[in-house]
Design an enzyme around this catalytic site. Structure first.
Site, short mmCIF file in Angstrom:
data_model
loop_
_atom_site.label_atom_id
_atom_site.label_comp_id
_atom_site.label_asym_id
_atom_site.label_seq_id
_atom_site.Cartn_x
_atom_site.Cartn_y
_atom_site.Cartn_z
N CYS A 128 0.82 -1.22 0.00
CA CYS A 128 0.00 0.00 0.00
C CYS A 128 0.85 1.27 0.00
O CYS A 128 0.33 2.37 -0.21
CB CYS A 128 -0.95 -0.01 1.19
N HIS A 266 -3.08 7.04 2.45
CA HIS A 266 -3.61 5.78 1.93
C HIS A 266 -4.98 5.51 2.54
O HIS A 266 -5.18 5.65 3.75
CB HIS A 266 -2.63 4.65 2.27
N ASN A 296 -10.24 -0.24 0.23
CA ASN A 296 -8.79 -0.13 0.21
C ASN A 296 -8.26 -0.69 -1.12
O ASN A 296 -8.32 -1.90 -1.34
CB ASN A 296 -8.22 -0.90 1.40
O1 UT7 Z 1 -3.51 -1.14 3.79
C1 UT7 Z 1 -3.36 -1.60 5.09
C2 UT7 Z 1 -4.25 -2.78 5.19
N1 UT7 Z 1 -4.90 -3.06 6.41
C3 UT7 Z 1 -5.45 -2.19 7.28
O2 UT7 Z 1 -5.32 -1.02 7.22
C4 UT7 Z 1 -6.26 -2.79 8.38
C5 UT7 Z 1 -6.03 -2.14 9.71
N2 UT7 Z 1 -6.99 -2.62 10.67
C6 UT7 Z 1 -8.28 -2.20 10.69
O3 UT7 Z 1 -8.67 -1.35 9.88
C7 UT7 Z 1 -9.20 -2.75 11.75
O4 UT7 Z 1 -8.44 -3.43 12.71
C8 UT7 Z 1 -10.28 -3.72 11.16
C9 UT7 Z 1 -11.26 -2.94 10.30
C10 UT7 Z 1 -9.61 -4.81 10.30
C11 UT7 Z 1 -11.04 -4.39 12.28
O5 UT7 Z 1 -11.67 -3.41 13.08
P1 UT7 Z 1 -11.60 -3.53 14.67
O6 UT7 Z 1 -12.45 -2.47 15.23
O7 UT7 Z 1 -10.16 -3.53 15.05
O8 UT7 Z 1 -12.29 -4.91 14.93
P2 UT7 Z 1 -11.68 -6.14 15.70
O9 UT7 Z 1 -10.63 -6.81 14.87
O10 UT7 Z 1 -11.31 -5.70 17.08
O11 UT7 Z 1 -12.94 -7.09 15.77
C12 UT7 Z 1 -14.08 -6.73 16.52
C13 UT7 Z 1 -15.14 -7.78 16.31
C14 UT7 Z 1 -14.63 -9.21 16.42
O12 UT7 Z 1 -15.61 -9.99 17.07
P3 UT7 Z 1 -15.43 -10.39 18.62
O13 UT7 Z 1 -14.15 -11.14 18.68
O14 UT7 Z 1 -15.38 -9.07 19.37
O15 UT7 Z 1 -16.66 -11.19 18.88
C15 UT7 Z 1 -14.52 -9.65 14.98
O16 UT7 Z 1 -14.69 -11.04 14.83
O17 UT7 Z 1 -15.69 -7.66 15.00
C16 UT7 Z 1 -15.68 -8.93 14.36
N3 UT7 Z 1 -15.53 -8.72 12.92
C17 UT7 Z 1 -16.59 -8.54 12.12
N4 UT7 Z 1 -17.91 -8.51 12.35
C18 UT7 Z 1 -18.73 -8.29 11.29
C19 UT7 Z 1 -14.39 -8.66 12.21
N5 UT7 Z 1 -14.69 -8.44 10.92
C20 UT7 Z 1 -16.05 -8.36 10.84
C21 UT7 Z 1 -16.94 -8.14 9.78
N6 UT7 Z 1 -18.26 -8.12 10.05
N7 UT7 Z 1 -16.53 -7.95 8.52
#
Ligand code: UT7
Length: 340
Positions: A128, A266, A296
């Site tokens: 990225c 980005h 993204n």
């Molecule tokens: O170019 C660089 C590429 N990558 C990035 O920039 C990603 C950087 N990270 C992020 O943007 C965030 O960490 C995410 C968007 C990937 C995740 O957001 P978050 O607020 O950090 O969520 P989390 O990983 O803490 O997950 C919270 C909950 C989890 O459930 P539990 O364990 O609390 O029950 C996940 O399983 O949300 C759940 N979850 C979802 N639920 C519905 C994760 N993905 C999804 C989804 N739909 N798509």
């Protein structure tokens, strides 16, 4: 390198002589909404939008590869600058989703299809951060006199490398391409670039199999050839990468955030940008955001954003623009550009 590219007239070059003379973008026509994704994996429009700012993404057709998107974006940028492909000295293609694994360079395919007959061509893999690395490289080629015209393209088809059964990653990405034509000019232009890598974090965003470490074979689990990500680790890195990059570019150039007109970071997640603004007390309105429509698009996100800003009349001559890329590597960096 072409003869003309090696002998740019005009003698010694000033620092920052490389200029972005045009930008262009292309995204595949197929739009996939969050609601459609919710029919594939256990997610919802509400979760995706509230956690990322994404509403939709463009997805390439089965027979479309990175070069197809790259050629369209590049043509638009070249047409806008009224530059003949035959005058391009170097095609730099930033992509993590090349047409073929490793060889040939997708840049060579783009060079051929554009008719850039005198041009060299190489791929640049910085995920990225690829476009930011590409602009820095183009700037160095142009400033040194090694090239007169460099085409920098970011093109990605992450739809081909994500695991469509993994809701943690498949909701985040989209396909697209953006391009910039970098030429030698006088005065305004790409004034500075900073590039960094934190390779210790490589495993937080990567494809475990398919390379020389773990070649694809009969026993390879298909998921291991797809994108794997530790979202929380990347999130924390990304917020700090934005702040560190902006601060470094500002302090190296004796500027403050008040001097900057636009920050084009980005587009990975609006929460990443908002968190960086809160932590560093940056004015939110200086940060352009268009992730809502595209998700993204990795190396393509910054040139797509620049192209959209140009089309909307947001970029004016003399404005200071800071780009910030961050992603797998973990890599990050940015460019300080005085818009021509
Ligand atoms: O170019 C660089 C590429 N990558 C990035 O920039 C990603 C950087 N990270 C992020 O943007 C965030 O960490 C995410 C968007 C990937 C995740 O957001 P978050 O607020 O950090 O969520 P989390 O990983 O803490 O997950 C919270 C909950 C989890 O459930 P539990 O364990 O609390 O029950 C996940 O399983 O949300 C759940 N979850 C979802 N639920 C519905 C994760 N993905 C999804 C989804 N739909 N798509």
């Amino acid at each position: 390198m072409s003869e003309a590219g090696a002998t740019v007239p005009g003698g010694a070059l000033d620092r920052g002589a490389a200029q972005i003379v045009s930008v262009g973008a292309y995204v595949p026509p197929r739009v996939m909404t969050n609601d459609e994704l919710a029919q594939i994996v256990d997610t919802s429009d509400e979760w995706i939008y509230s956690h990322t700012g994404i509403k939709a993404r463009h997805v390439a057709a089965d027979d479309v590869a990175a070069s197809d998107l790259a050629v369209e974006a590049a043509r638009r940028a070249l047409d806008d600058a009224r530059i003949n492909p035959g005058d391009v000295d170097l095609v730099l293609l930033a992509t993590s989703t090349p047409d073929y694994p490793g060889l040939p360079a997708t840049a060579s395919i783009v060079q051929d299809r554009l008719g850039a007959e005198r041009s060299g061509a190489m791929d640049l893999v910085a995920a990225c951060s690829g476009f930011v690395y590409g602009l820095a490289t183009a700037s160095a080629f142009v400033d040194s006199g090694q090239a007169g015209t460099v085409l920098v393209v970011g093109a990605e088809v992450y739809s081909k490398i994500i695991n469509w059964a993994d809701r943690n990653t498949c909701v985040l990405f989209g396909d697209g391409a953006g391009a910039a034509v970098v030429c030698r000019g006088v005065g305004r232009g790409i004034r500075d670039s900073v590039l960094h890598s934190v390779g210790s974090g490589a495993a937080s965003l990567y494809r475990p199999a398919g390379g020389s470490r773990e070649p694809c074979g009969a026993t390879t689990e298909p998921d291991r050839t797809k994108l794997h990500m530790d979202g929380r680790q990347v999130y924390g890195f990304a917020v700090q990468a934005i702040i560190d990059t902006v601060e470094e570019l500002l302090s190296r150039n004796g500027l403050s955030i008040a001097d900057v007109d636009h920050v084009v970071a980005h587009q990975a997640n609006v929460r990443i940008i908002d968190a960086a603004c809160r932590r560093a007390a940056y004015p939110q309105e200086k940060f352009f955001k268009n992730i809502r429509e595209y998700a993204n698009t990795s190396a393509a996100s910054i040139p797509i954003a620049l192209s959209e800003m140009q089309t909307r009349g947001l970029l004016c001559s003399g404005q200071l623009v800071v780009t910030v890329g961050f992603g797998s590597g973990l890599s990050y960096g940015g460019n300080l550009i005085e818009w021509i």
